[in-house]
Design a protein around this motif. Structure first.
Motif, mmCIF file in Angstrom:
data_model
loop_
_atom_site.group_PDB
_atom_site.id
_atom_site.type_symbol
_atom_site.label_atom_id
_atom_site.label_comp_id
_atom_site.label_asym_id
_atom_site.label_seq_id
_atom_site.Cartn_x
_atom_site.Cartn_y
_atom_site.Cartn_z
ATOM 1 N N GLY A 18 6.610 4.774 7.214
ATOM 2 C CA GLY A 18 5.503 3.876 6.897
ATOM 3 C C GLY A 18 5.840 2.395 6.998
ATOM 4 N N VAL A 22 3.444 -0.826 8.401
ATOM 5 C CA VAL A 22 3.161 -2.068 7.676
ATOM 6 C C VAL A 22 3.629 -3.266 8.504
ATOM 7 C CG1 VAL A 22 3.700 -3.395 5.601
ATOM 8 C CG2 VAL A 22 3.240 -0.951 5.430
ATOM 9 N N HIS A 163 9.649 -1.055 -0.173
ATOM 10 C CA HIS A 163 8.789 0.026 0.304
ATOM 11 C C HIS A 163 9.201 1.350 -0.308
ATOM 12 C CE1 HIS A 163 6.705 -2.314 3.456
ATOM 13 N NE2 HIS A 163 7.788 -3.058 3.324
ATOM 14 N N ASN A 164 10.472 1.450 -0.633
ATOM 15 C CA ASN A 164 10.963 2.661 -1.297
ATOM 16 C C ASN A 164 12.293 2.338 -1.955
ATOM 17 O OD1 ASN A 164 11.646 5.182 -2.137
ATOM 18 N ND2 ASN A 164 11.070 6.203 -0.244
ATOM 19 N N VAL A 214 4.705 -1.953 -2.817
ATOM 20 C CA VAL A 214 3.545 -1.665 -1.982
ATOM 21 C C VAL A 214 2.321 -1.066 -2.674
ATOM 22 C CG1 VAL A 214 4.778 -1.676 0.202
ATOM 23 C CG2 VAL A 214 4.771 0.397 -1.178
ATOM 24 N N ASN A 247 -0.826 -1.559 0.269
ATOM 25 C CA ASN A 247 -0.855 -1.676 1.728
ATOM 26 C C ASN A 247 -2.244 -1.411 2.278
ATOM 27 O OD1 ASN A 247 1.920 -2.062 2.115
ATOM 28 N ND2 ASN A 247 2.329 0.141 2.228
ATOM 29 N N GLU A 378 5.407 8.145 -4.750
ATOM 30 C CA GLU A 378 4.809 7.638 -3.504
ATOM 31 C C GLU A 378 4.532 6.140 -3.659
ATOM 32 O OE1 GLU A 378 4.723 7.898 -0.134
ATOM 33 O OE2 GLU A 378 4.158 9.971 -0.580
ATOM 34 N N PRO A 379 5.462 5.304 -3.187
ATOM 35 C CA PRO A 379 5.271 3.856 -3.325
ATOM 36 C C PRO A 379 3.870 3.407 -2.887
ATOM 37 C CG PRO A 379 7.442 4.336 -2.463
ATOM 38 C CD PRO A 379 6.749 5.650 -2.551
ATOM 39 N N CYS A 380 3.454 3.825 -1.708
ATOM 40 C CA CYS A 380 2.059 3.571 -1.309
ATOM 41 C C CYS A 380 1.470 4.823 -0.682
ATOM 42 C CB CYS A 380 1.946 2.394 -0.338
ATOM 43 S SG CYS A 380 0.224 2.146 0.142
ATOM 44 N N GLY A 381 2.031 5.236 0.446
ATOM 45 C CA GLY A 381 1.467 6.353 1.189
ATOM 46 C C GLY A 381 0.370 5.811 2.078
ATOM 47 N N LEU A 382 0.418 6.178 3.340
ATOM 48 C CA LEU A 382 -0.600 5.697 4.271
ATOM 49 C C LEU A 382 -1.477 6.845 4.732
ATOM 50 C CD1 LEU A 382 1.796 3.411 6.354
ATOM 51 C CD2 LEU A 382 0.226 2.685 4.553
HETATM 52 C C1 GLC Z 1 7.702 3.907 2.466
HETATM 53 C C2 GLC Z 1 7.070 4.604 1.260
HETATM 54 C C3 GLC Z 1 5.578 4.870 1.491
HETATM 55 C C4 GLC Z 1 4.894 3.585 1.942
HETATM 56 C C5 GLC Z 1 5.609 2.991 3.146
HETATM 57 C C6 GLC Z 1 4.999 1.682 3.613
HETATM 58 O O1 GLC Z 1 7.767 4.782 3.534
HETATM 59 O O2 GLC Z 1 7.746 5.825 0.969
HETATM 60 O O3 GLC Z 1 4.968 5.344 0.315
HETATM 61 O O4 GLC Z 1 3.556 3.852 2.282
HETATM 62 O O5 GLC Z 1 6.956 2.749 2.847
HETATM 63 O O6 GLC Z 1 5.053 0.687 2.640
#
Ligand code: GLC
Length: 478
Positions: A18, A22, A163-164, A214, A247, A378-382
């Motif tokens: 991910g 970004v 991001h993680n 994120v 994100n 899951e910091p963000c997950g897209l």
């Molecule tokens: C990392 C995180 C994910 C996030 C991505 C973009 O891969 O695990 O959750 O969406 O970064 O920030």
């Protein structure tokens, strides 16, 4: 403002996760707000000829990396209002895998030096150097001394995005002077020192002028050891300069009205095409051609923190609901094997696609009914946002960005964009999934309304880019 955005991967040039998405879309959004944005990344072996043809060679110079003076070539490419600098050094980057080498500490220390030294060579005066994850975590540390030495860096502030937090760049202390080229003064408790090692992410959290992560929920969660992987204290100590910003996704790339990868395009106004996408997915995945059976899908790396203990444990329960299921991805052997066995046990109803495939992922986003993402963290997950764009309703655990992007269905008001559950618990997950499947069978009108809510949610970068702008203004005092 002048912004230098540093990332170890940037879509569409090179992607492992991910972060690349970004780094491939936030800079464009910032450029659209009127900033001069330049993105810097390594020129890996895997970056294809179609991109290399569009690059121009700018110059080369020698980097200062401890006692080494490695070659650094800079190639430039302009695209969608953003300038990209590719850092060339074949010794470090002419390798097929982008991470996982014995000398990763040295490779990304080299890249971080390139991020710091390139502005002086190309005559760019960044106001902000925005770094991401451990691979560029040394940049804010180098900047501490370098902004007194290089005129181009005098006004530069650093922003570091997590991001993680699981991957921190932790190495033995011998790398400090010999590889990073930093003296012992950087090895104290409020910088790189971490037990008997050095920890690059810890150093960046202390050294950066501002730290973002994120999603707002992940920023909260990082105060707990369960999520912070040994850095909860560091996060607490820096809480005054940490903030979560959700994100966005590239809404032009992921648009069911014009996605050429779909069997048939569709929109929130008319969902007819989605039925054709479903039939196409059933064909592609070897599932029975049944327009009535709900399709539950997972597209993910098959690793434990994505919640695959819950998924693999719940296979029989899920099959018991009459749903079909498709899993796309590779990862830990025990999950791959569990899904292969399920495919063998439930022919025509369970499809195990143990591979990584963009076209298949598109077919799933377009054709599935439910998108299962029960991540432990899951910091963000897209992908849950992408699924929602295509009217595929997410079933998620309430953590990090999943909690911030999915509005759970409320049976009393009819509101919602998906389904969720709170605990890392297989029973709770199947309960949420059952609730979703029941609604699908029993109340198609509400189901369609939820699909429309999901499809019209705003996942564009416009909002988040403004939040980043606010952070940039805050650190520059502008
Ligand atoms: C990392 C995180 C994910 C996030 C991505 C973009 O891969 O695990 O959750 O969406 O970064 O920030």
């Amino acid at each position: 403002m002048n912004i230098l955005f540093a990332s170890s991967e940037v879509a569409p040039f090179i992607k492992s996760g991910g972060l690349a998405d970004v780094a491939g879309s936030l800079p464009q959004a910032m450029a659209q707000l009127g900033h001069d944005v330049r993105v810097i990344l390594p020129l890996y072996e895997r970056i294809g000829g179609e991109w290399r043809e569009q690059m121009t060679f700018l110059q080369n110079y020698n980097i200062h990396l401890a006692w080494r003076t490695p070659y650094c070539g800079i190639f430039e490419l302009k695209r969608d209002g953003v300038t990209y600098y590719f850092v060339d050094n074949e010794y470090y980057f002419k390798r097929w895998e982008i991470y996982g080498h014995f000398d990763d500490a040295e490779r990304f220390a080299f890249f971080s030096r390139a991020v710091i030294e390139t502005p002086g060579h190309v005559g760019f005066f960044p106001d902000i150097i925005h770094c991401n994850d451990w691979q560029t975590a040394l940049v804010p540390i180098y900047l501490l001394s370098e902004r007194n030495l290089v005129p181009e860096l005098r006004g530069a502030k650093s922003v570091f995005t997590i991001h993680n937090i699981e991957y921190q760049g932790r190495y033995g202390r011998e790398v400090l002077e010999n590889v990073f080229g930093l003296d012992q003064s950087y090895c104290h408790e409020r910088m790189l020192a971490y037990y008997n090692d050095v920890n690059m992410m810890k150093g960046a959290i202390y050294a950066a002028d501002y730290v973002t992560t994120v999603s707002p929920s992940y920023a909260e969660e990082l105060r707990y050891d369960f999520y912070a992987h040994g850095l909860a204290g560091v996060v607490a100590d820096n809480a005054h300069k940490i903030r979560g910003i959700l994100n966005g996704i590239d809404v032009n790339r992921y648009d069911p009205r014009k996605d050429k990868g779909l069997a048939k395009t569709f929109s929130d106004k008319s969902l007819k095409g989605k039925a054709e996408c479903k039939a196409a997915l059933q064909e592609m995945a070897g599932l029975e051609k049944d327009p009535e059976a709900p399709i539950v899908a997972c597209v993910s790396r098959l690793v434990s923190h994505k919640g695959f203990d819950l998924v693999s444990g719940a296979i029989h329960d899920i099959m018991g609901t009459g749903a079909q299921m498709v899993v796309l991805g590779t990862g830990e052997w025990r999950y791959e094997e569990a899904f292969r066995q399920a495919a063998w046990q439930y022919p025509g109803r369970f499809s195990a696609q143990i591979m990584y495939s963009d076209p298949f992922a598109t077919a799933i986003y377009g054709g599935a009914d439910l998108f299962l993402m029960p991540s432990v963290a899951e910091p963000c997950g897209l992908s849950q946002m992408i699924a929602m764009r295509y009217g595929t309703l997410p079933v998620v655990r309430e953590t990090g960005g999943l909690r911030d992007s999915v509005q759970p269905y409320n049976q009393y008001t009819g509101e919602g964009t998906g389904f969720s559950f709170a605990n890392v618990d297989q029973g709770d997950m199947t309960w949420a999934l059952r609730q979703a499947i029941e609604l699908y069978y029993a109340n198609r009108k509400t189901w369609t309304a939820l699909q429309k809510n999901a499809m019209t949610s705003d996942f564009s970068w416009t909002r988040s880019a403004k939040d980043y702008e606010e952070v940039y203004h805050w650190v520059t005092g502008g």
